[in-house]
Design a protein around this motif. Structure first.
Motif, PDB file in Angstrom:
ATOM      1  N   GLU A 332       0.826  -1.211   0.000  1.00 19.73           N
ATOM      2  CA  GLU A 332       0.000   0.000   0.000  1.00 19.73           C
ATOM      3  C   GLU A 332       0.862   1.264   0.000  1.00 19.73           C
ATOM      4  OE1 GLU A 332      -2.426  -0.541   3.419  1.00 19.73           O
ATOM      5  OE2 GLU A 332      -3.473  -2.285   2.566  1.00 19.73           O
ATOM      6  N   LEU A 333       1.903   1.272   0.820  1.00 23.46           N
ATOM      7  CA  LEU A 333       2.766   2.449   0.882  1.00 23.46           C
ATOM      8  C   LEU A 333       3.604   2.605  -0.384  1.00 23.46           C
ATOM      9  CD1 LEU A 333       3.992   2.530   4.598  1.00 23.46           C
ATOM     10  CD2 LEU A 333       2.210   3.909   3.497  1.00 23.46           C
ATOM     11  N   MET A 334       3.961   1.499  -1.025  1.00 24.03           N
ATOM     12  CA  MET A 334       4.677   1.606  -2.299  1.00 24.03           C
ATOM     13  C   MET A 334       3.818   2.303  -3.349  1.00 24.03           C
ATOM     14  SD  MET A 334       6.466  -2.143  -2.586  1.00 24.03           S
ATOM     15  CE  MET A 334       7.481  -2.791  -1.274  1.00 24.03           C
ATOM     16  N   VAL A 335       2.570   1.890  -3.446  1.00 20.43           N
ATOM     17  CA  VAL A 335       1.676   2.514  -4.425  1.00 20.43           C
ATOM     18  C   VAL A 335       1.426   3.970  -4.061  1.00 20.43           C
ATOM     19  CG1 VAL A 335      -0.657   2.481  -5.359  1.00 20.43           C
ATOM     20  CG2 VAL A 335       0.598   0.345  -5.120  1.00 20.43           C
ATOM     21  N   GLY A 339       2.207   7.041  -6.575  1.00 20.90           N
ATOM     22  CA  GLY A 339       0.978   7.674  -7.049  1.00 20.90           C
ATOM     23  C   GLY A 339       0.545   7.188  -8.418  1.00 20.90           C
ATOM     24  N   PRO A 340       0.180   8.106  -9.319  1.00 19.59           N
ATOM     25  CA  PRO A 340      -0.334   7.718 -10.642  1.00 19.59           C
ATOM     26  C   PRO A 340       0.672   6.932 -11.488  1.00 19.59           C
ATOM     27  CG  PRO A 340      -0.832  10.023 -10.180  1.00 19.59           C
ATOM     28  CD  PRO A 340       0.100   9.558  -9.105  1.00 19.59           C
ATOM     29  N   LEU A 341       1.961   6.996 -11.145  1.00 17.94           N
ATOM     30  CA  LEU A 341       2.951   6.274 -11.935  1.00 17.94           C
ATOM     31  C   LEU A 341       2.804   4.755 -11.802  1.00 17.94           C
ATOM     32  CD1 LEU A 341       6.115   8.472 -11.288  1.00 17.94           C
ATOM     33  CD2 LEU A 341       4.772   8.329 -13.384  1.00 17.94           C
ATOM     34  N   ALA A 342       2.024   4.311 -10.809  1.00 20.29           N
ATOM     35  CA  ALA A 342       1.760   2.883 -10.678  1.00 20.29           C
ATOM     36  C   ALA A 342       0.651   2.419 -11.615  1.00 20.29           C
ATOM     37  CB  ALA A 342       1.370   2.547  -9.236  1.00 20.29           C
ATOM     38  N   ALA A 343      -0.077   3.364 -12.205  1.00 24.59           N
ATOM     39  CA  ALA A 343      -1.260   3.006 -12.990  1.00 24.59           C
ATOM     40  C   ALA A 343      -0.956   2.321 -14.321  1.00 24.59           C
ATOM     41  CB  ALA A 343      -2.120   4.248 -13.227  1.00 24.59           C
ATOM     42  N   ALA A 365       6.412   0.594 -12.309  1.00 22.29           N
ATOM     43  CA  ALA A 365       5.584  -0.178 -13.238  1.00 22.29           C
ATOM     44  C   ALA A 365       4.975  -1.447 -12.646  1.00 22.29           C
ATOM     45  CB  ALA A 365       6.390  -0.506 -14.497  1.00 22.29           C
ATOM     46  N   PRO A 366       5.698  -2.226 -11.816  1.00 21.71           N
ATOM     47  CA  PRO A 366       5.093  -3.470 -11.305  1.00 21.71           C
ATOM     48  C   PRO A 366       4.210  -3.282 -10.075  1.00 21.71           C
ATOM     49  CG  PRO A 366       7.519  -3.593 -11.420  1.00 21.71           C
ATOM     50  CD  PRO A 366       7.126  -2.164 -11.484  1.00 21.71           C
ATOM     51  N   LEU A 367       4.142  -2.077  -9.499  1.00 20.71           N
ATOM     52  CA  LEU A 367       3.616  -1.950  -8.148  1.00 20.71           C
ATOM     53  C   LEU A 367       2.106  -2.115  -8.047  1.00 20.71           C
ATOM     54  CD1 LEU A 367       5.901   0.838  -6.654  1.00 20.71           C
ATOM     55  CD2 LEU A 367       6.117  -1.652  -6.531  1.00 20.71           C
TER      56      LEU A 367
END
Length: 398
Positions: A332-335, A339-343, A365-367
Protein backbone atom coordinates in the motif's frame (compact mmCIF):
# COMPACT_ATOMS: atom_id res chain seq x y z
CA UNK A 1 14.25 -18.16 26.24
CA UNK A 2 17.36 -16.90 24.42
CA UNK A 3 16.56 -14.85 21.31
CA UNK A 4 20.20 -14.01 20.54
CA UNK A 5 22.21 -15.71 17.81
CA UNK A 6 25.23 -17.75 18.86
CA UNK A 7 28.69 -17.55 17.29
CA UNK A 8 27.88 -20.79 15.46
CA UNK A 9 24.69 -19.23 14.11
CA UNK A 10 26.65 -16.21 12.87
CA UNK A 11 29.15 -18.50 11.13
CA UNK A 12 26.30 -20.45 9.55
CA UNK A 13 24.77 -17.19 8.27
CA UNK A 14 28.10 -16.14 6.76
CA UNK A 15 28.40 -19.46 4.89
CA UNK A 16 24.83 -19.23 3.59
CA UNK A 17 25.29 -15.64 2.51
CA UNK A 18 28.52 -16.40 0.65
CA UNK A 19 26.96 -19.34 -1.22
CA UNK A 20 23.86 -17.36 -2.23
CA UNK A 21 25.91 -14.41 -3.43
CA UNK A 22 28.05 -16.74 -5.55
CA UNK A 23 25.34 -19.01 -6.94
CA UNK A 24 22.06 -17.11 -7.30
CA UNK A 25 21.67 -16.33 -11.02
CA UNK A 26 21.54 -12.59 -11.73
CA UNK A 27 18.41 -12.97 -13.86
CA UNK A 28 16.49 -14.57 -11.00
CA UNK A 29 17.76 -12.01 -8.51
CA UNK A 30 16.64 -9.18 -10.81
CA UNK A 31 13.15 -10.62 -11.21
CA UNK A 32 12.60 -11.03 -7.49
CA UNK A 33 14.06 -7.71 -6.39
CA UNK A 34 12.19 -5.78 -9.07
CA UNK A 35 8.81 -7.48 -8.61
CA UNK A 36 8.73 -9.22 -11.98
CA UNK A 37 6.94 -12.51 -12.62
CA UNK A 38 8.63 -15.87 -12.27
CA UNK A 39 7.80 -18.68 -14.68
CA UNK A 40 7.83 -22.45 -14.23
CA UNK A 41 11.44 -22.80 -15.34
CA UNK A 42 12.56 -20.16 -12.83
CA UNK A 43 11.14 -22.15 -9.93
CA UNK A 44 12.24 -25.54 -11.28
CA UNK A 45 15.81 -24.44 -12.07
CA UNK A 46 16.29 -22.83 -8.67
CA UNK A 47 14.98 -25.98 -6.97
CA UNK A 48 17.46 -28.12 -8.90
CA UNK A 49 20.34 -25.75 -8.16
CA UNK A 50 19.59 -25.92 -4.45
CA UNK A 51 19.26 -29.70 -4.73
CA UNK A 52 22.83 -30.02 -5.95
CA UNK A 53 23.92 -28.35 -2.70
CA UNK A 54 21.49 -30.44 -0.62
CA UNK A 55 19.37 -27.45 0.32
CA UNK A 56 16.13 -27.87 -1.65
CA UNK A 57 14.29 -28.97 1.51
CA UNK A 58 15.73 -26.96 4.43
CA UNK A 59 13.32 -28.33 7.03
CA UNK A 60 13.83 -32.01 6.20
CA UNK A 61 15.76 -34.36 8.46
CA UNK A 62 18.83 -36.13 7.16
CA UNK A 63 17.06 -39.50 6.94
CA UNK A 64 14.95 -38.17 4.06
CA UNK A 65 17.76 -36.28 2.33
CA UNK A 66 17.48 -32.92 4.07
CA UNK A 67 20.31 -30.88 5.63
CA UNK A 68 19.05 -31.58 9.17
CA UNK A 69 19.10 -27.90 10.09
CA UNK A 70 17.61 -26.84 13.39
CA UNK A 71 14.83 -24.24 13.65
CA UNK A 72 17.27 -21.34 14.05
CA UNK A 73 19.28 -22.36 10.98
CA UNK A 74 16.11 -22.65 8.92
CA UNK A 75 15.11 -19.16 10.04
CA UNK A 76 18.52 -17.79 9.06
CA UNK A 77 18.24 -19.53 5.69
CA UNK A 78 14.84 -17.92 5.02
CA UNK A 79 16.16 -14.51 6.02
CA UNK A 80 19.24 -14.70 3.82
CA UNK A 81 17.32 -16.00 0.79
CA UNK A 82 14.86 -13.15 1.10
CA UNK A 83 17.56 -10.54 1.62
CA UNK A 84 19.52 -11.47 -1.50
CA UNK A 85 16.43 -11.85 -3.70
CA UNK A 86 16.29 -15.63 -4.11
CA UNK A 87 13.01 -17.12 -5.35
CA UNK A 88 10.87 -18.93 -2.83
CA UNK A 89 11.09 -22.71 -3.00
CA UNK A 90 7.50 -23.64 -3.82
CA UNK A 91 5.98 -24.95 -0.59
CA UNK A 92 3.36 -27.39 -1.87
CA UNK A 93 5.67 -30.39 -2.10
CA UNK A 94 8.61 -29.54 0.15
CA UNK A 95 6.89 -27.76 3.04
CA UNK A 96 3.27 -28.90 2.93
CA UNK A 97 2.61 -32.44 1.74
CA UNK A 98 6.06 -33.78 2.65
CA UNK A 99 5.69 -33.20 6.43
CA UNK A 100 2.30 -34.93 6.27
CA UNK A 101 3.84 -37.92 4.49
CA UNK A 102 6.72 -38.08 6.95
CA UNK A 103 4.33 -38.16 9.91
CA UNK A 104 1.29 -40.03 8.57
CA UNK A 105 2.23 -41.62 5.23
CA UNK A 106 2.92 -45.29 4.60
CA UNK A 107 6.46 -46.51 4.09
CA UNK A 108 5.67 -47.10 0.41
CA UNK A 109 4.42 -43.51 0.04
CA UNK A 110 7.53 -42.15 1.70
CA UNK A 111 9.86 -44.22 -0.48
CA UNK A 112 8.10 -43.20 -3.69
CA UNK A 113 7.15 -39.55 -3.21
CA UNK A 114 9.74 -37.98 -0.91
CA UNK A 115 12.74 -38.46 -3.25
CA UNK A 116 10.68 -37.08 -6.14
CA UNK A 117 9.73 -34.02 -4.09
CA UNK A 118 13.34 -33.53 -3.01
CA UNK A 119 14.81 -33.53 -6.53
CA UNK A 120 11.91 -31.65 -8.13
CA UNK A 121 10.68 -34.54 -10.29
CA UNK A 122 7.09 -33.96 -9.15
CA UNK A 123 5.43 -30.54 -9.07
CA UNK A 124 2.63 -30.54 -6.47
CA UNK A 125 -0.50 -28.48 -6.03
CA UNK A 126 -3.04 -28.20 -3.22
CA UNK A 127 -6.65 -29.38 -3.55
CA UNK A 128 -8.35 -27.77 -0.56
CA UNK A 129 -10.61 -24.81 -1.40
CA UNK A 130 -13.89 -25.25 -3.27
CA UNK A 131 -16.70 -22.92 -4.30
CA UNK A 132 -18.50 -22.46 -1.00
CA UNK A 133 -15.75 -24.12 1.05
CA UNK A 134 -12.81 -21.77 1.46
CA UNK A 135 -12.39 -20.47 4.99
CA UNK A 136 -15.04 -23.00 6.05
CA UNK A 137 -12.99 -25.81 4.54
CA UNK A 138 -14.82 -28.54 6.45
CA UNK A 139 -17.86 -27.87 4.25
CA UNK A 140 -16.10 -29.30 1.18
CA UNK A 141 -18.27 -31.41 -1.14
CA UNK A 142 -15.82 -33.17 -3.48
CA UNK A 143 -16.67 -36.84 -2.98
CA UNK A 144 -14.55 -39.98 -3.11
CA UNK A 145 -16.40 -43.30 -3.20
CA UNK A 146 -14.52 -46.56 -2.56
CA UNK A 147 -15.03 -48.97 -5.46
CA UNK A 148 -12.83 -52.06 -5.17
CA UNK A 149 -9.18 -51.05 -5.13
CA UNK A 150 -9.89 -47.44 -6.19
CA UNK A 151 -11.63 -44.31 -5.02
CA UNK A 152 -13.82 -42.61 -7.61
CA UNK A 153 -13.59 -38.83 -7.17
CA UNK A 154 -16.17 -36.28 -8.36
CA UNK A 155 -16.27 -32.58 -7.59
CA UNK A 156 -14.42 -29.31 -7.99
CA UNK A 157 -11.51 -27.43 -6.43
CA UNK A 158 -10.74 -23.76 -6.95
CA UNK A 159 -7.91 -21.24 -6.46
CA UNK A 160 -5.47 -24.07 -7.19
CA UNK A 161 -2.16 -22.22 -7.32
CA UNK A 162 0.06 -23.18 -10.29
CA UNK A 163 -2.07 -26.27 -10.85
CA UNK A 164 -1.53 -25.91 -14.59
CA UNK A 165 2.02 -27.17 -14.06
CA UNK A 166 1.30 -29.84 -11.45
CA UNK A 167 2.10 -33.52 -11.69
CA UNK A 168 0.42 -34.37 -8.38
CA UNK A 169 -2.24 -32.92 -6.06
CA UNK A 170 -2.79 -33.56 -2.37
CA UNK A 171 -6.54 -33.35 -2.05
CA UNK A 172 -9.18 -33.32 0.66
CA UNK A 173 -12.26 -35.35 -0.27
CA UNK A 174 -15.44 -36.39 1.51
CA UNK A 175 -15.59 -40.14 2.08
CA UNK A 176 -18.45 -40.25 4.63
CA UNK A 177 -21.32 -37.87 4.01
CA UNK A 178 -23.17 -39.10 7.10
CA UNK A 179 -20.48 -38.15 9.61
CA UNK A 180 -19.91 -34.76 11.20
CA UNK A 181 -18.34 -32.60 8.52
CA UNK A 182 -14.80 -32.68 9.97
CA UNK A 183 -14.96 -36.43 10.56
CA UNK A 184 -15.88 -37.59 7.06
CA UNK A 185 -12.88 -36.19 5.17
CA UNK A 186 -9.92 -38.11 3.74
CA UNK A 187 -6.53 -37.07 2.34
CA UNK A 188 -5.75 -38.39 -1.16
CA UNK A 189 -2.72 -38.09 -3.45
CA UNK A 190 -3.98 -37.65 -7.02
CA UNK A 191 -1.98 -37.94 -10.24
CA UNK A 192 -2.99 -34.89 -12.30
CA UNK A 193 -2.64 -36.88 -15.53
CA UNK A 194 -5.49 -39.20 -14.52
CA UNK A 195 -8.40 -39.26 -17.01
CA UNK A 196 -11.35 -37.15 -15.88
CA UNK A 197 -9.33 -34.21 -14.50
CA UNK A 198 -9.84 -30.83 -16.17
CA UNK A 199 -7.78 -27.76 -15.24
CA UNK A 200 -9.21 -24.38 -16.24
CA UNK A 201 -7.34 -21.11 -15.76
CA UNK A 202 -8.57 -18.27 -13.58
CA UNK A 203 -7.03 -15.08 -14.97
CA UNK A 204 -6.63 -12.57 -12.16
CA UNK A 205 -6.98 -8.79 -12.25
CA UNK A 206 -3.31 -8.36 -13.16
CA UNK A 207 -3.77 -10.68 -16.19
CA UNK A 208 -1.68 -13.39 -14.58
CA UNK A 209 -2.41 -17.12 -14.74
CA UNK A 210 -1.49 -18.15 -11.22
CA UNK A 211 -4.65 -19.92 -10.04
CA UNK A 212 -7.04 -22.44 -11.53
CA UNK A 213 -10.26 -24.38 -11.21
CA UNK A 214 -9.88 -28.16 -11.19
CA UNK A 215 -12.78 -30.47 -12.04
CA UNK A 216 -12.98 -34.19 -11.23
CA UNK A 217 -15.32 -36.43 -13.21
CA UNK A 218 -15.19 -40.11 -12.22
CA UNK A 219 -11.47 -39.86 -11.50
CA UNK A 220 -10.02 -43.20 -10.34
CA UNK A 221 -7.45 -42.93 -7.54
CA UNK A 222 -5.74 -46.08 -6.23
CA UNK A 223 -6.55 -46.89 -2.61
CA UNK A 224 -2.82 -46.93 -1.82
CA UNK A 225 -2.87 -43.16 -2.48
CA UNK A 226 -4.91 -42.62 0.70
CA UNK A 227 -2.71 -41.01 3.36
CA UNK A 228 -3.27 -42.43 6.82
CA UNK A 229 -6.74 -43.63 7.72
CA UNK A 230 -9.97 -43.01 5.85
CA UNK A 231 -12.07 -40.20 7.37
CA UNK A 232 -9.13 -38.80 9.36
CA UNK A 233 -8.05 -36.32 6.73
CA UNK A 234 -9.05 -33.32 8.83
CA UNK A 235 -6.32 -34.20 11.33
CA UNK A 236 -3.73 -34.27 8.54
CA UNK A 237 -5.08 -31.06 7.00
CA UNK A 238 -4.73 -29.18 10.29
CA UNK A 239 -1.17 -30.46 10.69
CA UNK A 240 -0.32 -29.23 7.20
CA UNK A 241 -1.95 -25.82 7.73
CA UNK A 242 0.06 -25.26 10.91
CA UNK A 243 3.26 -25.54 8.86
CA UNK A 244 1.85 -23.34 6.09
CA UNK A 245 0.76 -20.51 8.39
CA UNK A 246 4.10 -20.29 10.16
CA UNK A 247 5.83 -19.80 6.80
CA UNK A 248 3.35 -17.16 5.64
CA UNK A 249 4.83 -14.59 8.08
CA UNK A 250 7.73 -13.96 5.63
CA UNK A 251 9.69 -11.62 7.85
CA UNK A 252 12.78 -11.77 5.65
CA UNK A 253 10.82 -10.79 2.57
CA UNK A 254 9.12 -7.91 4.39
CA UNK A 255 12.49 -6.62 5.63
CA UNK A 256 13.73 -6.63 2.04
CA UNK A 257 10.59 -4.85 0.82
CA UNK A 258 10.93 -2.25 3.57
CA UNK A 259 14.39 -1.40 2.23
CA UNK A 260 12.88 -1.08 -1.25
CA UNK A 261 10.09 1.16 0.08
CA UNK A 262 12.56 3.50 1.78
CA UNK A 263 14.73 3.71 -1.33
CA UNK A 264 11.66 4.33 -3.46
CA UNK A 265 10.36 7.10 -1.21
CA UNK A 266 13.75 8.80 -1.16
CA UNK A 267 13.63 9.14 -4.96
CA UNK A 268 10.11 10.67 -4.96
CA UNK A 269 9.59 14.34 -4.20
CA UNK A 270 6.96 16.19 -2.20
CA UNK A 271 7.23 19.95 -1.95
CA UNK A 272 10.75 19.69 -3.36
CA UNK A 273 11.95 17.25 -0.69
CA UNK A 274 12.24 13.46 -0.63
CA UNK A 275 8.90 11.89 0.23
CA UNK A 276 10.47 9.93 3.09
CA UNK A 277 11.24 13.29 4.76
CA UNK A 278 7.55 14.22 4.77
CA UNK A 279 6.40 13.83 8.41
CA UNK A 280 3.09 12.14 7.62
CA UNK A 281 4.53 9.61 5.17
CA UNK A 282 7.58 9.00 7.38
CA UNK A 283 5.24 8.26 10.29
CA UNK A 284 3.42 5.61 8.23
CA UNK A 285 6.71 3.96 7.30
CA UNK A 286 7.94 4.10 10.90
CA UNK A 287 4.70 2.57 12.20
CA UNK A 288 4.96 -0.31 9.74
CA UNK A 289 8.64 -0.84 10.58
CA UNK A 290 7.79 -1.07 14.29
CA UNK A 291 5.14 -3.71 13.52
CA UNK A 292 7.68 -5.64 11.47
CA UNK A 293 10.22 -5.51 14.30
CA UNK A 294 7.62 -6.84 16.74
CA UNK A 295 6.69 -9.59 14.27
CA UNK A 296 10.33 -10.58 13.92
CA UNK A 297 10.69 -10.96 17.69
CA UNK A 298 7.52 -13.10 17.75
CA UNK A 299 8.93 -15.29 14.98
CA UNK A 300 12.16 -15.67 16.94
CA UNK A 301 10.15 -16.76 19.98
CA UNK A 302 8.37 -19.41 17.89
CA UNK A 303 11.72 -20.51 16.45
CA UNK A 304 13.13 -20.81 19.97
CA UNK A 305 10.13 -22.91 21.01
CA UNK A 306 10.58 -25.17 17.99
CA UNK A 307 14.25 -25.56 18.85
CA UNK A 308 13.06 -26.75 22.25
CA UNK A 309 10.84 -29.39 20.69
CA UNK A 310 7.50 -27.58 20.53
CA UNK A 311 5.64 -27.58 17.24
CA UNK A 312 3.61 -24.65 15.87
CA UNK A 313 0.41 -24.04 17.83
CA UNK A 314 -1.96 -21.05 17.90
CA UNK A 315 1.15 -18.87 17.49
CA UNK A 316 1.05 -19.88 13.83
CA UNK A 317 -2.24 -18.01 13.52
CA UNK A 318 -0.70 -14.90 15.10
CA UNK A 319 2.18 -14.99 12.64
CA UNK A 320 -0.20 -15.47 9.73
CA UNK A 321 -2.36 -12.48 10.69
CA UNK A 322 0.37 -9.97 11.44
CA UNK A 323 2.72 -11.20 8.72
CA UNK A 324 0.13 -10.74 5.99
CA UNK A 325 -0.99 -7.37 7.36
CA UNK A 326 2.61 -6.13 7.19
CA UNK A 327 3.02 -7.46 3.64
CA UNK A 328 -0.13 -5.68 2.51
CA UNK A 329 0.85 -2.50 4.31
CA UNK A 330 4.16 -2.42 2.44
CA UNK A 331 2.47 -2.73 -0.96
CA UNK A 332 0.00 0.00 0.00
CA UNK A 333 2.77 2.45 0.88
CA UNK A 334 4.68 1.61 -2.30
CA UNK A 335 1.68 2.51 -4.43
CA UNK A 336 1.10 5.63 -2.34
CA UNK A 337 4.73 6.64 -2.86
CA UNK A 338 4.59 6.53 -6.66
CA UNK A 339 0.98 7.67 -7.05
CA UNK A 340 -0.33 7.72 -10.64
CA UNK A 341 2.95 6.27 -11.94
CA UNK A 342 1.76 2.88 -10.68
CA UNK A 343 -1.26 3.01 -12.99
CA UNK A 344 0.32 2.07 -16.37
CA UNK A 345 -0.02 -1.69 -16.88
CA UNK A 346 2.85 -3.29 -18.79
CA UNK A 347 2.51 -7.10 -18.88
CA UNK A 348 5.47 -7.70 -21.28
CA UNK A 349 7.73 -5.81 -18.87
CA UNK A 350 6.41 -7.81 -15.88
CA UNK A 351 7.09 -11.07 -17.71
CA UNK A 352 10.60 -10.09 -18.75
CA UNK A 353 9.86 -9.68 -22.45
CA UNK A 354 10.98 -6.06 -22.38
CA UNK A 355 13.96 -4.67 -20.49
CA UNK A 356 12.27 -1.41 -19.46
CA UNK A 357 8.73 -0.26 -18.88
CA UNK A 358 7.03 1.70 -21.65
CA UNK A 359 5.96 4.19 -18.94
CA UNK A 360 9.61 5.01 -18.25
CA UNK A 361 9.63 4.17 -14.53
CA UNK A 362 10.84 0.61 -13.94
CA UNK A 363 10.38 0.80 -10.16
CA UNK A 364 6.78 1.99 -10.35
CA UNK A 365 5.58 -0.18 -13.24
CA UNK A 366 5.09 -3.47 -11.31
CA UNK A 367 3.62 -1.95 -8.15
CA UNK A 368 -0.10 -1.90 -9.00
CA UNK A 369 0.00 -5.59 -9.96
CA UNK A 370 2.06 -6.32 -6.83
CA UNK A 371 -0.46 -4.48 -4.66
CA UNK A 372 -3.49 -6.28 -6.10
CA UNK A 373 -1.81 -9.68 -5.97
CA UNK A 374 -1.06 -9.26 -2.28
CA UNK A 375 -4.74 -8.76 -1.41
CA UNK A 376 -4.80 -12.57 -1.34
CA UNK A 377 -2.37 -12.98 1.54
CA UNK A 378 -4.96 -12.30 4.25
CA UNK A 379 -7.25 -14.92 2.68
CA UNK A 380 -5.16 -17.95 1.72
CA UNK A 381 -3.95 -20.39 4.35
CA UNK A 382 -7.19 -19.71 6.24
CA UNK A 383 -8.49 -16.15 6.24
CA UNK A 384 -7.31 -13.77 8.95
CA UNK A 385 -10.83 -13.67 10.37
CA UNK A 386 -10.71 -17.45 10.86
CA UNK A 387 -7.26 -17.15 12.47
CA UNK A 388 -8.70 -14.69 15.00
CA UNK A 389 -11.37 -17.24 15.87
CA UNK A 390 -8.66 -19.88 16.39
CA UNK A 391 -6.73 -17.55 18.72
CA UNK A 392 -9.91 -16.71 20.65
CA UNK A 393 -10.72 -20.39 21.14
CA UNK A 394 -7.26 -21.82 21.82
CA UNK A 395 -5.67 -18.99 23.82
CA UNK A 396 -8.54 -16.98 25.31
CA UNK A 397 -10.94 -19.90 25.75
CA UNK A 398 -13.84 -18.01 24.17
Amino acid sequence: MDLNYSLADDAFRADIRAWLEANLPDELRDKVLNHKRLNRDDFANWHKLLGKRGWSAPAWPAEYGGPNWDATQRHIWDEECARVGAPTVLPFGVSMVAPVLMKYGSEAQKRHYLPRILDGTDWWCQGYSEPGAGSDLASLRTRAERVGDHYVVNGQKTWTTLGQHADMMFCLVRTDSGAKKQEGISFLLIDMKTPGITVRPIITLDEDHEVNEVFFEDVKVPVENLVGDENRGWTYAKYLLGHERTGIARVGQSKRELVFLKRLSLTRKKNGKPLLHDPLFAAKVASLEIELMALEVTVQRVVANEAGGRGPGPEASMLKIKGTEVQQGLTELMVEAVGPLAAPFDVPFLEGERAHSIAGDDDAAPLAAYYFNYRKTSIYGGSNEIQKNIIAQMILGL
